[in-house]
Write a protein that holds these residues in place. Structure first.
Motif, PDB file in Angstrom:
ATOM      1  N   PHE A  50       0.827  -1.202   0.000  1.00 19.95           N
ATOM      2  CA  PHE A  50       0.000   0.000   0.000  1.00 19.95           C
ATOM      3  C   PHE A  50       0.863   1.254   0.000  1.00 19.95           C
ATOM      4  O   PHE A  50       0.476   2.279  -0.569  1.00 19.95           O
ATOM      5  CB  PHE A  50      -0.925  -0.008   1.219  1.00 19.95           C
ATOM      6  CG  PHE A  50      -2.019  -1.031   1.128  1.00 19.95           C
ATOM      7  CD1 PHE A  50      -3.039  -0.914   0.196  1.00 19.95           C
ATOM      8  CD2 PHE A  50      -2.038  -2.133   1.990  1.00 19.95           C
ATOM      9  CE1 PHE A  50      -4.051  -1.860   0.114  1.00 19.95           C
ATOM     10  CE2 PHE A  50      -3.041  -3.079   1.920  1.00 19.95           C
ATOM     11  CZ  PHE A  50      -4.049  -2.949   0.973  1.00 19.95           C
ATOM     12  N   GLY A  51       2.030   1.191   0.636  1.00 18.39           N
ATOM     13  CA  GLY A  51       2.930   2.332   0.590  1.00 18.39           C
ATOM     14  C   GLY A  51       3.348   2.663  -0.826  1.00 18.39           C
ATOM     15  O   GLY A  51       3.455   3.843  -1.201  1.00 18.39           O
ATOM     16  N   GLU A  52       3.575   1.642  -1.634  1.00 14.85           N
ATOM     17  CA  GLU A  52       3.927   1.872  -3.038  1.00 14.85           C
ATOM     18  C   GLU A  52       2.753   2.461  -3.802  1.00 14.85           C
ATOM     19  O   GLU A  52       2.933   3.304  -4.690  1.00 14.85           O
ATOM     20  CB  GLU A  52       4.374   0.553  -3.671  1.00 14.85           C
ATOM     21  CG  GLU A  52       4.866   0.692  -5.108  1.00 14.85           C
ATOM     22  CD  GLU A  52       5.262  -0.628  -5.732  1.00 14.85           C
ATOM     23  OE1 GLU A  52       5.421  -0.664  -6.977  1.00 14.85           O
ATOM     24  OE2 GLU A  52       5.402  -1.626  -4.993  1.00 14.85           O
ATOM     25  N   VAL A  53       1.541   2.040  -3.468  1.00 11.81           N
ATOM     26  CA  VAL A  53       0.346   2.616  -4.109  1.00 11.81           C
ATOM     27  C   VAL A  53       0.307   4.125  -3.897  1.00 11.81           C
ATOM     28  O   VAL A  53       0.125   4.907  -4.833  1.00 11.81           O
ATOM     29  CB  VAL A  53      -0.931   1.955  -3.538  1.00 11.81           C
ATOM     30  CG1 VAL A  53      -2.176   2.711  -4.001  1.00 11.81           C
ATOM     31  CG2 VAL A  53      -1.012   0.505  -3.974  1.00 11.81           C
ATOM     32  N   VAL A  54       0.477   4.535  -2.639  1.00 12.87           N
ATOM     33  CA  VAL A  54       0.455   5.964  -2.316  1.00 12.87           C
ATOM     34  C   VAL A  54       1.598   6.698  -3.011  1.00 12.87           C
ATOM     35  O   VAL A  54       1.418   7.798  -3.555  1.00 12.87           O
ATOM     36  CB  VAL A  54       0.515   6.153  -0.794  1.00 12.87           C
ATOM     37  CG1 VAL A  54       0.738   7.615  -0.429  1.00 12.87           C
ATOM     38  CG2 VAL A  54      -0.784   5.648  -0.158  1.00 12.87           C
ATOM     39  N   ALA A  55       2.788   6.094  -3.035  1.00 10.31           N
ATOM     40  CA  ALA A  55       3.935   6.726  -3.672  1.00 10.31           C
ATOM     41  C   ALA A  55       3.714   6.913  -5.165  1.00 10.31           C
ATOM     42  O   ALA A  55       4.170   7.910  -5.752  1.00 10.31           O
ATOM     43  CB  ALA A  55       5.190   5.896  -3.423  1.00 10.31           C
ATOM     44  N   GLN A  56       3.009   5.986  -5.798  1.00  8.00           N
ATOM     45  CA  GLN A  56       2.725   6.118  -7.237  1.00  8.00           C
ATOM     46  C   GLN A  56       1.905   7.381  -7.505  1.00  8.00           C
ATOM     47  O   GLN A  56       2.131   8.087  -8.480  1.00  8.00           O
ATOM     48  CB  GLN A  56       1.963   4.888  -7.720  1.00  8.00           C
ATOM     49  CG  GLN A  56       2.794   3.634  -7.802  1.00  8.00           C
ATOM     50  CD  GLN A  56       3.164   3.246  -9.217  1.00  8.00           C
ATOM     51  OE1 GLN A  56       2.574   3.711 -10.185  1.00  8.00           O
ATOM     52  NE2 GLN A  56       4.154   2.394  -9.344  1.00  8.00           N
ATOM     53  N   VAL A  57       0.934   7.652  -6.621  1.00  7.07           N
ATOM     54  CA  VAL A  57       0.065   8.813  -6.833  1.00  7.07           C
ATOM     55  C   VAL A  57       0.780  10.105  -6.441  1.00  7.07           C
ATOM     56  O   VAL A  57       0.806  11.065  -7.203  1.00  7.07           O
ATOM     57  CB  VAL A  57      -1.254   8.663  -6.053  1.00  7.07           C
ATOM     58  CG1 VAL A  57      -2.149   9.880  -6.273  1.00  7.07           C
ATOM     59  CG2 VAL A  57      -1.974   7.396  -6.494  1.00  7.07           C
ATOM     60  N   THR A  58       1.342  10.126  -5.253  1.00  7.73           N
ATOM     61  CA  THR A  58       1.998  11.358  -4.802  1.00  7.73           C
ATOM     62  C   THR A  58       3.185  11.719  -5.678  1.00  7.73           C
ATOM     63  O   THR A  58       3.511  12.899  -5.847  1.00  7.73           O
ATOM     64  CB  THR A  58       2.463  11.224  -3.334  1.00  7.73           C
ATOM     65  OG1 THR A  58       3.348  10.102  -3.221  1.00  7.73           O
ATOM     66  CG2 THR A  58       1.272  11.040  -2.414  1.00  7.73           C
ATOM     67  N   GLY A  59       3.839  10.713  -6.263  1.00 12.22           N
ATOM     68  CA  GLY A  59       4.980  10.965  -7.126  1.00 12.22           C
ATOM     69  C   GLY A  59       4.620  11.249  -8.572  1.00 12.22           C
ATOM     70  O   GLY A  59       5.514  11.458  -9.401  1.00 12.22           O
ATOM     71  N   GLY A  60       3.323  11.237  -8.900  1.00  9.50           N
ATOM     72  CA  GLY A  60       2.899  11.565 -10.247  1.00  9.50           C
ATOM     73  C   GLY A  60       2.976  10.428 -11.245  1.00  9.50           C
ATOM     74  O   GLY A  60       2.731  10.626 -12.440  1.00  9.50           O
ATOM     75  N   ARG A  61       3.275   9.219 -10.787  1.00  9.70           N
ATOM     76  CA  ARG A  61       3.356   8.083 -11.703  1.00  9.70           C
ATOM     77  C   ARG A  61       1.990   7.440 -11.949  1.00  9.70           C
ATOM     78  O   ARG A  61       1.845   6.588 -12.825  1.00  9.70           O
ATOM     79  CB  ARG A  61       4.338   7.042 -11.156  1.00  9.70           C
ATOM     80  CG  ARG A  61       5.798   7.480 -11.236  1.00  9.70           C
ATOM     81  CD  ARG A  61       6.698   6.500 -10.501  1.00  9.70           C
ATOM     82  NE  ARG A  61       6.543   6.628  -9.052  1.00  9.70           N
ATOM     83  CZ  ARG A  61       6.843   5.672  -8.188  1.00  9.70           C
ATOM     84  NH1 ARG A  61       7.268   4.500  -8.628  1.00  9.70           N
ATOM     85  NH2 ARG A  61       6.701   5.874  -6.887  1.00  9.70           N
ATOM     86  N   ALA A  62       1.000   7.814 -11.153  1.00 11.26           N
ATOM     87  CA  ALA A  62      -0.376   7.362 -11.348  1.00 11.26           C
ATOM     88  C   ALA A  62      -1.298   8.541 -11.111  1.00 11.26           C
ATOM     89  O   ALA A  62      -0.988   9.457 -10.342  1.00 11.26           O
ATOM     90  CB  ALA A  62      -0.718   6.216 -10.405  1.00 11.26           C
ATOM     91  N   ASP A  63      -2.437   8.531 -11.792  1.00  8.63           N
ATOM     92  CA  ASP A  63      -3.396   9.627 -11.661  1.00  8.63           C
ATOM     93  C   ASP A  63      -4.308   9.452 -10.453  1.00  8.63           C
ATOM     94  O   ASP A  63      -4.832  10.429  -9.914  1.00  8.63           O
ATOM     95  CB  ASP A  63      -4.253   9.709 -12.924  1.00  8.63           C
ATOM     96  CG  ASP A  63      -3.400   9.886 -14.172  1.00  8.63           C
ATOM     97  OD1 ASP A  63      -2.770  10.945 -14.316  1.00  8.63           O
ATOM     98  OD2 ASP A  63      -3.343   8.941 -14.989  1.00  8.63           O
ATOM     99  N   ALA A  64      -4.518   8.217 -10.058  1.00  6.18           N
ATOM    100  CA  ALA A  64      -5.399   7.919  -8.924  1.00  6.18           C
ATOM    101  C   ALA A  64      -4.987   6.585  -8.342  1.00  6.18           C
ATOM    102  O   ALA A  64      -4.194   5.841  -8.927  1.00  6.18           O
ATOM    103  CB  ALA A  64      -6.866   7.884  -9.375  1.00  6.18           C
TER     104      ALA A  64
END
Length: 296
Positions: A33-47
């Motif tokens: 789940f930490g990676e999920v959040v990092a994907q969004v906060t880092g701009g690698r995912a939109d949601a």
């Protein structure tokens, strides 16, 4: 559009994401789940779509801490019925099984069934879908996995014992998260998630709850979480439901007087309890489970 989820192909996160977003968004599979959040906060995912609680196993507390510590906004939610099945390689029988692999949450949801087989070794893994994939790849006939019907279909496994979760009314609630700086206001919200903490004094939490009730909002969730560096002090996550946004606005105007910190984590539309794809197969699963019970 890219949506980050915890889990891999065949996971319940994938099913929930497809039901909420449809087939078009690309899914970013994450191990944690930490990676999920990092994907969004880092701009690698939109949601992101992230599980928060299960009706049998309870809240996923680390995920509430992730909400506290990152600049994310909740823009939606979805409830997914969870039907856990025991999957094996084709031709494997219950007598062949020596170990059961699955995510810890899935193992907990099936405790009553698993207790019937005390000789089975229970092995915790990072994902239900990944457990199914690894069984298909490794071809270990003495291993079973607990996962959904979608995993059995994706990896060519056999459901040897269907619907083994303890309670047939088993749901997981997922939240939709976007970067706070870019998230657009949700039209016609009727639910909000708040985070607050109060002074460590008698009656302060009761004053908050009294305000919620006095403005006619329904408190559908209240979750305490430890506050870092302050032993035995807690912050609270509260979900409130309302008929009109003006009710929420009136509540938020008064809450600062009885809290030391208050954040609105998101205002969004309440998730539907419609069952979706899993429900279409529920009748058949119950029939197959009854047949299996007869064989036992």
């Amino acid at each position: 559009m890219k949506v980050a989820i915890q889990g891999f192909q065949g996971s319940f996160h994938e099913v929930a994401a497809r039901q909420y977003f449809g087939a078009s968004p690309a899914l970013g599979f994450c191990a944690t789940f930490g990676e999920v959040v990092a994907q969004v906060t880092g701009g690698r995912a939109d949601a992101a779509l992230m599980a928060m609680e299960n009706s049998l196993a309870g809240s996923i507390l680390p995920n509430y801490l992730l909400l506290e510590r990152h600049a994310l906004t909740i823009t939606g939610e979805i409830y997914l019925p969870i039907h856990q099945h025991l999957l094996v390689l084709p031709g494997t029988t219950l007598a062949d099984i020596r170990a059961v692999h699955s995510h810890p949450m899935a193992l907990r949801q099936c405790g009553d069934y698993l207790s019937q087989y005390p000789s089975w070794q229970l092995v915790e893994t990072e994902d239900t879908g990944l457990s199914a994939q690894q069984l298909a790849e490794r071809q270990t006939p003495s291993v079973a996995v607990i996962a959904g019907a979608q995993a059995a279909e994706a990896f060519g496994l056999q459901i040897v014992a269907p619907a083994i979760n303890d309670d047939p009314s088993n749901y997981t609630r997922f939240l939709i998260l976007e970067r706070a700086a870019e998230a657009q206001p949700v039209a016609s919200p009727d639910k909000a998630s708040l985070y607050f903490y109060t002074s460590h004094a008698p009656g302060m939490l009761a004053r908050v709850l009294t305000l919620v009730a006095s403005h006619g909002l329904n408190l559908s969730k209240l979750q305490s979480c430890p506050r870092p560096s302050q032993p035995w002090h807690y912050g609270f996550h509260a979900d409130v439901e309302f008929a009109a946004p003006a009710q929420l606005a009136a509540l938020l105007a008064e809450l600062p007087a009885v809290t030391e910190e208050l954040r609105v984590l998101g205002a969004y539309q309440r998730g539907s309890m419609e069952f979706g794809q899993e429900a279409t197969a529920q009748t058949g699963l119950k029939e197959r489970r009854a047949q299996h019970d007869d064989r036992i």
